[in-house]
Design a protein around this motif. Structure first.
Motif, PDB file in Angstrom:
ATOM      1  N   ARG A  64      46.804  38.019  36.789  1.00 17.24           N
ATOM      2  CA  ARG A  64      45.529  37.589  36.205  1.00 17.24           C
ATOM      3  C   ARG A  64      45.522  36.064  36.024  1.00 17.24           C
ATOM      4  O   ARG A  64      44.519  35.409  36.304  1.00 17.24           O
ATOM      5  CB  ARG A  64      45.320  38.291  34.856  1.00 17.24           C
ATOM      6  CG  ARG A  64      44.027  37.973  34.172  1.00 17.24           C
ATOM      7  CD  ARG A  64      42.887  38.661  34.867  1.00 17.24           C
ATOM      8  NE  ARG A  64      41.977  37.647  35.350  1.00 17.24           N
ATOM      9  CZ  ARG A  64      40.927  37.851  36.113  1.00 17.24           C
ATOM     10  NH1 ARG A  64      40.626  39.051  36.507  1.00 17.24           N
ATOM     11  NH2 ARG A  64      40.171  36.886  36.502  1.00 17.24           N
ATOM     12  N   VAL A  65      46.637  35.520  35.592  1.00 24.02           N
ATOM     13  CA  VAL A  65      46.738  34.066  35.437  1.00 24.02           C
ATOM     14  C   VAL A  65      46.595  33.395  36.805  1.00 24.02           C
ATOM     15  O   VAL A  65      45.911  32.373  36.933  1.00 24.02           O
ATOM     16  CB  VAL A  65      48.067  33.664  34.754  1.00 24.02           C
ATOM     17  CG1 VAL A  65      48.276  32.160  34.781  1.00 24.02           C
ATOM     18  CG2 VAL A  65      48.102  34.181  33.319  1.00 24.02           C
ATOM     19  N   MET A  66      47.221  33.968  37.850  1.00 18.40           N
ATOM     20  CA  MET A  66      47.096  33.390  39.192  1.00 18.40           C
ATOM     21  C   MET A  66      45.651  33.435  39.666  1.00 18.40           C
ATOM     22  O   MET A  66      45.147  32.467  40.244  1.00 18.40           O
ATOM     23  CB  MET A  66      48.000  34.130  40.186  1.00 18.40           C
ATOM     24  CG  MET A  66      49.459  33.730  40.079  1.00 18.40           C
ATOM     25  SD  MET A  66      50.464  34.284  41.474  1.00 18.40           S
ATOM     26  CE  MET A  66      50.654  36.018  41.108  1.00 18.40           C
ATOM     27  N   ILE A  67      44.972  34.551  39.433  1.00 17.31           N
ATOM     28  CA  ILE A  67      43.574  34.684  39.855  1.00 17.31           C
ATOM     29  C   ILE A  67      42.710  33.669  39.111  1.00 17.31           C
ATOM     30  O   ILE A  67      41.870  32.991  39.707  1.00 17.31           O
ATOM     31  CB  ILE A  67      43.080  36.124  39.642  1.00 17.31           C
ATOM     32  CG1 ILE A  67      43.759  37.053  40.653  1.00 17.31           C
ATOM     33  CG2 ILE A  67      41.561  36.206  39.760  1.00 17.31           C
ATOM     34  CD1 ILE A  67      43.605  38.523  40.354  1.00 17.31           C
ATOM     35  N   ASN A  68      42.919  33.548  37.809  1.00 12.06           N
ATOM     36  CA  ASN A  68      42.138  32.580  37.030  1.00 12.06           C
ATOM     37  C   ASN A  68      42.413  31.154  37.488  1.00 12.06           C
ATOM     38  O   ASN A  68      41.500  30.338  37.602  1.00 12.06           O
ATOM     39  CB  ASN A  68      42.443  32.724  35.538  1.00 12.06           C
ATOM     40  CG  ASN A  68      41.875  33.993  34.950  1.00 12.06           C
ATOM     41  OD1 ASN A  68      41.021  34.637  35.539  1.00 12.06           O
ATOM     42  ND2 ASN A  68      42.371  34.369  33.793  1.00 12.06           N
ATOM     43  N   THR A  69      43.662  30.851  37.758  1.00 11.41           N
ATOM     44  CA  THR A  69      44.031  29.508  38.215  1.00 11.41           C
ATOM     45  C   THR A  69      43.419  29.224  39.581  1.00 11.41           C
ATOM     46  O   THR A  69      42.862  28.153  39.811  1.00 11.41           O
ATOM     47  CB  THR A  69      45.567  29.362  38.273  1.00 11.41           C
ATOM     48  OG1 THR A  69      46.105  29.631  36.973  1.00 11.41           O
ATOM     49  CG2 THR A  69      45.976  27.974  38.722  1.00 11.41           C
ATOM     50  N   ARG A  70      43.529  30.186  40.485  1.00 18.14           N
ATOM     51  CA  ARG A  70      42.931  30.027  41.812  1.00 18.14           C
ATOM     52  C   ARG A  70      41.424  29.796  41.694  1.00 18.14           C
ATOM     53  O   ARG A  70      40.840  28.959  42.383  1.00 18.14           O
ATOM     54  CB  ARG A  70      43.225  31.266  42.655  1.00 18.14           C
ATOM     55  CG  ARG A  70      42.897  31.189  44.133  1.00 18.14           C
ATOM     56  CD  ARG A  70      41.551  31.679  44.626  1.00 18.14           C
ATOM     57  NE  ARG A  70      40.884  32.634  43.813  1.00 18.14           N
ATOM     58  CZ  ARG A  70      40.861  33.950  44.010  1.00 18.14           C
ATOM     59  NH1 ARG A  70      41.493  34.488  45.005  1.00 18.14           N
ATOM     60  NH2 ARG A  70      40.188  34.734  43.205  1.00 18.14           N
ATOM     61  N   THR A  71      40.766  30.521  40.787  1.00 18.36           N
ATOM     62  CA  THR A  71      39.325  30.347  40.581  1.00 18.36           C
ATOM     63  C   THR A  71      39.021  28.952  40.046  1.00 18.36           C
ATOM     64  O   THR A  71      38.074  28.304  40.497  1.00 18.36           O
ATOM     65  CB  THR A  71      38.791  31.424  39.614  1.00 18.36           C
ATOM     66  OG1 THR A  71      39.075  32.712  40.177  1.00 18.36           O
ATOM     67  CG2 THR A  71      37.304  31.277  39.405  1.00 18.36           C
TER      68      THR A  71
END
Length: 179
Positions: A64-71
């Motif tokens: 979830r942190v990776m997805i948020n960071t990528r976003t």
């Protein structure tokens, strides 16, 4: 963070780093960006490690942190893009059919919206259930299903379009050789 928690986090990273890097590589196309994404997510997770009560959910939290960071990255970079009339030529990194298919699929994934790409990656590459995907992305199971349905339809459309273009080029090449 207490010394024991630091050791616990280090052990977790050592045990899961390869799988987490694979997840990052599926979220961003460039391998260097994937490593940066994972490192950024690990730093952010490290600062919150003591707040993760059930460490069995650490992978989901980190994804979830990776997805948020990528976003966040996507939002900040999209203003830097300059539209052009001519697309750059595609390159295939490996001549084998399997690698070519994978590259084609990754190219098609890039054309999906970030939310759709996240759902496809978690459901099909990470093999998470609909419920796990919904929990990881903070959406309902119904939204995951409908988003996945639309994303897969778009992927099919992109791949079929590529097939039609490829067959047209093959036909033109045969006609040139015959002439």
């Amino acid at each position: 963070m207490a010394h024991g928690e630091v050791l616990e986090f280090e052990e977790y990273v050592r045990a899961r780093q390869d799988a987490l890097l694979r997840s990052a590589r599926r979220l961003v196309p460039d391998p260097t960006d994937a490593q940066d994404l994972l490192q950024t997510a690990l730093v952010r997770t490290y600062h919150r490690w003591d707040g993760i009560a059930d460490k069995r959910l650490a992978d989901a939290y980190l994804r979830r942190v990776m997805i948020n960071t990528r976003t966040e990255w996507w939002r900040s970079r999209r203003l830097e893009e300059i539209p052009t009339e001519q697309l750059p030529e595609r390159r295939v990194e490996d001549a084998t059919a399997q690698h070519a298919d994978r590259a084609l699929l990754i190219e098609a994934l890039k054309k999906l919206a970030p939310k759709q790409r996240s759902v496809v990656v978690l459901r099909h590459w990470e093999q998470m259930s609909t419920e796990e995907t919904a929990a990881a992305l903070g959406m309902s199971a119904g939204t995951v299903k409908s988003t996945l349905h639309r994303a897969l339809a778009r992927l099919r459309q992109e791949l079929e379009s590529h097939d039609r273009e490829g067959h047209g080029e093959e036909r033109e090449e045969r006609e040139r050789c015959a002439a």
